[in-house]
Design a protein around this motif. Structure first.
Motif, PDB file in Angstrom:
ATOM      1  N   GLY A  11     -27.694   1.152 -20.267  1.00 48.82           N
ATOM      2  CA  GLY A  11     -26.629   1.374 -19.282  1.00 48.82           C
ATOM      3  C   GLY A  11     -25.485   2.127 -19.905  1.00 48.82           C
ATOM      4  N   THR A  12     -24.282   1.683 -19.654  1.00 46.49           N
ATOM      5  CA  THR A  12     -23.104   2.366 -20.195  1.00 46.49           C
ATOM      6  C   THR A  12     -22.818   1.953 -21.639  1.00 46.49           C
ATOM      7  N   GLY A  42     -30.982   0.936 -17.705  1.00 45.75           N
ATOM      8  CA  GLY A  42     -29.908   0.286 -16.957  1.00 45.75           C
ATOM      9  C   GLY A  42     -29.631   0.891 -15.603  1.00 45.75           C
ATOM     10  N   ILE A  43     -30.453   1.849 -15.181  1.00 50.26           N
ATOM     11  CA  ILE A  43     -30.279   2.435 -13.848  1.00 50.26           C
ATOM     12  C   ILE A  43     -30.537   1.377 -12.781  1.00 50.26           C
ATOM     13  N   CYS A  44     -31.495   0.511 -13.033  1.00 54.04           N
ATOM     14  CA  CYS A  44     -31.702  -0.684 -12.209  1.00 54.04           C
ATOM     15  C   CYS A  44     -31.209  -1.847 -13.050  1.00 54.04           C
ATOM     16  N   GLY A  45     -29.899  -2.081 -12.947  1.00 55.83           N
ATOM     17  CA  GLY A  45     -29.244  -3.052 -13.818  1.00 55.83           C
ATOM     18  C   GLY A  45     -29.315  -4.466 -13.294  1.00 55.83           C
ATOM     19  N   ALA A  48     -24.541  -5.400  -9.638  1.00 57.27           N
ATOM     20  CA  ALA A  48     -24.238  -4.217  -8.832  1.00 57.27           C
ATOM     21  C   ALA A  48     -23.204  -3.325  -9.519  1.00 57.27           C
ATOM     22  N   ALA A  49     -22.192  -3.909 -10.119  1.00 59.93           N
ATOM     23  CA  ALA A  49     -21.138  -3.123 -10.773  1.00 59.93           C
ATOM     24  C   ALA A  49     -21.686  -2.384 -11.989  1.00 59.93           C
ATOM     25  N   THR A  54     -23.493   2.771 -14.378  1.00 63.47           N
ATOM     26  CA  THR A  54     -24.554   3.480 -15.087  1.00 63.47           C
ATOM     27  C   THR A  54     -25.027   4.686 -14.283  1.00 63.47           C
ATOM     28  N   ARG A  55     -25.267   4.477 -13.000  1.00 61.21           N
ATOM     29  CA  ARG A  55     -25.739   5.588 -12.167  1.00 61.21           C
ATOM     30  C   ARG A  55     -24.695   6.690 -12.060  1.00 61.21           C
ATOM     31  N   ALA A  56     -23.430   6.321 -12.013  1.00 63.51           N
ATOM     32  CA  ALA A  56     -22.366   7.334 -11.943  1.00 63.51           C
ATOM     33  C   ALA A  56     -22.414   8.238 -13.171  1.00 63.51           C
TER      34      ALA A  56
END
Length: 122
Positions: A11-12, A42-45, A48-49, A54-56
Motif C-alpha cells: 500500500g502506501t 494493497g490495492i484491495c486493502g 476503506a481509507a 493506495t489507489r489514489a
C-alpha cells in the motif's frame, strides 16, 4: 512499451520508491507502459481509507499497474471482481489502470511471456 518490475509495496507504506522513480522519469512513460508489482500491493486493502489512499497513489502514476497477489491482500475483496481474459490469461480489472494478474496464468505482453504464481500465506 516499457515494463518496470518491483516487489512488495504494501500500500502506501513502501510506495514512495515507486513514486520517486516515476517522478524522476515523468516524461518517459504513458498508460501503454506497465508497472508490475510482485505481491503485497494493497490495492484491495484491509480498510476503506487505506485502500482509497493506495489507489489514489496508483491513479497518479503515468503507467498501468499490473499486480500479482501476495500474502497481504484482501482476498475476499480481490476475488469479488469479475474474472476477465487479458493478454492470454485471467485477470481481475480493479480499475482501468489497475489489473490483478491471477495466479497460474501465462500472459503475453509485447511479445514477452510472463507466468504468474504465488503461494505465500500469513
Amino acid at each position: 512499451m516499457s515494463i518496470v518490475i518491483t516487489g512488495d509495496t504494501h500500500g502506501t507504506f513502501d510506495i514512495g520508491k515507486v513514486v520517486r522513480y516515476f517522478n524522476e522519469h515523468e516524461d518517459e512513460y504513458t498508460r501503454d507502459d506497465y508497472l508490475i508489482i510482485c505481491g503485497d500491493v494493497g490495492i484491495c486493502g484491509f480498510s476503506a481509507a487505506y485502500e482509497a489512499n493506495t489507489r489514489a497513489v496508483f491513479r497518479s502514476l503515468p503507467v498501468t499497474t499490473l499486480f500479482i497477489d501476495g500474502n497481504h491482500e484482501n482476498f475476499e475483496q480481490l476475488n469479488s471482481y469479475a474474472v476477465e481474459q487479458w493478454n492470454g490469461g485471467k485477470v481481475h480489472i480493479i480499475e482501468d489502470n489497475m489489473i490483478h494478474l491471477m495466479r497460474g496464468q501465462i500472459f503475453t505482453i509485447d511479445g514477452l511471456k510472463f507466468f504468474t504464481f504465488g503461494g505465500a500465506y500469513s
